[in-house]
Enzyme design. Structure first.
Site, mmCIF file in Angstrom:
data_model
loop_
_atom_site.group_PDB
_atom_site.id
_atom_site.type_symbol
_atom_site.label_atom_id
_atom_site.label_comp_id
_atom_site.label_asym_id
_atom_site.label_seq_id
_atom_site.Cartn_x
_atom_site.Cartn_y
_atom_site.Cartn_z
ATOM 1 N N LYS A 83 0.841 -1.204 0.000
ATOM 2 C CA LYS A 83 0.000 0.000 0.000
ATOM 3 C C LYS A 83 0.873 1.250 0.000
ATOM 4 O O LYS A 83 1.861 1.318 0.734
ATOM 5 C CB LYS A 83 -0.919 -0.023 1.223
ATOM 6 C CG LYS A 83 -1.989 1.053 1.247
ATOM 7 C CD LYS A 83 -2.884 0.863 2.473
ATOM 8 C CE LYS A 83 -4.019 1.861 2.503
ATOM 9 N NZ LYS A 83 -4.891 1.670 3.696
ATOM 10 N N SER A 158 -9.881 2.012 2.784
ATOM 11 C CA SER A 158 -9.037 2.788 1.897
ATOM 12 C C SER A 158 -8.100 1.925 1.057
ATOM 13 O O SER A 158 -7.517 2.390 0.082
ATOM 14 C CB SER A 158 -8.184 3.768 2.726
ATOM 15 O OG SER A 158 -7.295 3.059 3.580
ATOM 16 N N SER A 182 -9.992 -0.545 6.859
ATOM 17 C CA SER A 182 -9.413 -0.385 5.518
ATOM 18 C C SER A 182 -8.705 -1.609 4.975
ATOM 19 O O SER A 182 -8.285 -1.605 3.813
ATOM 20 C CB SER A 182 -8.448 0.807 5.509
ATOM 21 O OG SER A 182 -9.157 2.002 5.648
#
Length: 511
Positions: A83, A158, A182
């Site tokens: 990420k 997210s 997330s």
């Protein structure tokens, strides 16, 4: 089926076994995933940056060491996506924001250090909602990621870039972060596995902070065993993180391979269901509960009365921490700088840069947090929210005295359509109704696939919550569900996933 198909659909554990047997080299595996990224990323937008040259150099080095008889780790040679919130020297780290566009961190996060030390091959950095603020990846300054099950729908947020990269077979593993859901909510809507470790169980050093008392990095995968193997690599104490827990990590890999829930007492949280939950989500959840009972678990209903206030408390605590953490992005030291023409004051440059660099959702949360912390309102808002947080912790403590784990749906609905909630913040926030309590309390929690909703054919996830530092229980229940559903369907969840146009799975004869 083609070699590409076999490589891409293999588990991480299966890839290691194939490399050790000499069936495939690490370089072959890495090239195949890079080819899949090249073919699919323009359509799915999972990756913001791909590090092909370094990935292939790492792969060749691992092949040489393995050929030389060197003993390598349990995930050595497996490709992984990271990420774009974690620092990785030599590759931009943007946090999905214009204000950090092109920023090259001078150091690695602890999680990245541990991936490199364990000989995983980092393919690149994945998309996310800006500064991890969102439930759909739509607030990213670099475009929305898409759900491989339906390109008109979100992959969650997210960490939608990480979840979609795994679901689209562009990586067998990924790293996500979870502040209010997330990792787990994207896992649920993409039919993948995602685990939020106990807060402090995985180091936050070198991860761009959103809300420091809530953020936690964790594994994303297609199987429970793969997630556990990755968790084992990245977990453990780090003296550079003051919140890191200085005690041994539970044996999550053994738990994932054990997968026996016989004799476990599993609590169904009554507050996490009912009105607002899609019929298909509730149907699949009810079936999963029945499977756990059939597997020998004792199922009981548990009330956690303060969970109904979790979202309200979270959206005061989290923005307050956002307001503090994002104050450092001031255009003075790094990142975007606007209006620096020699005539404007420092304050004018800061104002213009933050105005241009931050998106609407980030600005909204900064303003909410600043207001909640302001003189005259601190006790009424932030202070009261922290009291509610304590009550939620006590709800968990009472529940875990009676149960080994708690379960619920991972999110109230399946993946919603892109654009459907972007102008309705409250509707967007409700995607995290089930996941937020575990972030407020800091306990371990994971999402595991439990089938497809009958009304739209999209994935549904089961959330498993365990006490702090009892992460192994999360994997134990997840593995049991995985095994029983595979027996029921005769194939894995990801084998049911639709094949995207341009994917190597289709182009070379896979199906």
């Amino acid at each position: 089926m083609s070699q590409a198909h076999d490589i891409l659909t293999s588990s991480a554990a299966g890839l290691v076994a194939a490399m050790e047997a000499g069936t495939w080299s690490c370089e072959q595996i890495t090239r195949t995933h890079l080819d899949q990224i090249e073919a699919l990323n323009p359509h799915v937008n999972s990756y913001l940056a791909v590090d092909a040259e370094r990935a292939l150099a790492t792969a060749r080095s691992i092949d040489a060491r393995r050929a030389g008889g060197e003993k390598l780790g349990p995930l050595a040679g497996v490709p992984i996506a990271v990420k774009d919130l974690l620092c990785y020297a030599g590759l931009p780290t943007t946090a999905g924001s214009r204000i950090l566009e092109g920023w090259m961190p001078p150091y690695d996060s602890t999680v990245v250090e541990r991936l490199v030390a364990a000989d995983l091959v980092i393919l690149g950095k994945t998309n996310l909602d800006e500064f991890a603020m969102g439930s759909s990846t739509e607030t990213s300054a670099y475009g929305t990621s898409r759900n491989p099950w339906d390109l008109d729908r979100v992959p969650g947020g997210s960490g939608g870039g990480s979840s979609s990269s795994v679901a689209a077979f562009m990586a067998p593993l990924a790293i996500g972060t979870d502040t209010g859901g997330s990792i787990r909510q994207p896992a649920s809507v993409t039919g993948t596995v995602g685990v939020k470790p106990t807060y402090g169980g995985v180091s936050r050093y070198g991860i761009i902070a959103m809300a420091s008392s809530l953020d936690q990095a964790g594994p994303c995968a297609r199987t429970v065993e793969d997630a556990a193997l990755l968790h084992e690599v990245i977990g453990g104490h780090d003296p550079r993180d003051s919140t890191s827990i200085d005690q041994p990590l539970p044996d999550v890999v053994a738990a994932a391979r054990h997968g026996d829930v016989a004799g476990m007492r599993i609590g169904v949280v009554t507050e996490l269901g009912g009105e607002g939950y899609a019929p298909g989500v509730e149907q699949r959840f009810t079936e999963a509960v029945a499977l756990l009972r059939e597997a020998g678990a004792e199922i009981v209903e548990v009330s956690c009365p303060h969970f109904v206030h979790a979202m309200a408390a979270y959206y005061l605590i989290m923005p307050a921490e956002v307001s503090s953490n994002l104050a450092r992005f001031d255009a003075m030291r790094y990142g975007l700088r606007v209006g620096d023409d020699g005539e404007n004051s420092t304050e004018d440059v800061m104002r213009a840069s933050r105005g241009a660099g931050f998106g609407a959702e980030v600005k909204r949360r900064i303003m909410l947090g600043t207001y909640a912390l302001s003189s005259g309102y601190y006790d009424a808002y932030y202070g009261s929210a922290q009291k509610v947080r304590t009550l939620i912790v006590r709800d968990f403590e009472a529940a875990f005295e009676a149960c080994d784990v708690l379960i619920s749906p991972s999110t109230p609905t399946t993946a919603f359509k892109i654009g459907e909630r972007i102008d309705d913040p409250l509707a967007m926030y409700k995607a995290d109704l089930c996941t937020i309590p575990s972030n407020l309390a800091g306990n371990a929690s994971g999402s595991f696939p439990i089938g497809l909703a009958p009304e739209d054919g999209l994935p549904v996830g089961l959330q498993v919550m365990a006490p702090p530092m009892a992460d192994d229980r999360v994997y134990r229940v997840g593995a049991a569900i995985e095994r029983f559903l595979e027996q029921q369907w005769g194939r894995s969840m990801m084998a049911m996933a639709p094949r995207l146009e341009h994917s190597l799975l289709d182009d070379q004869g896979g199906n």
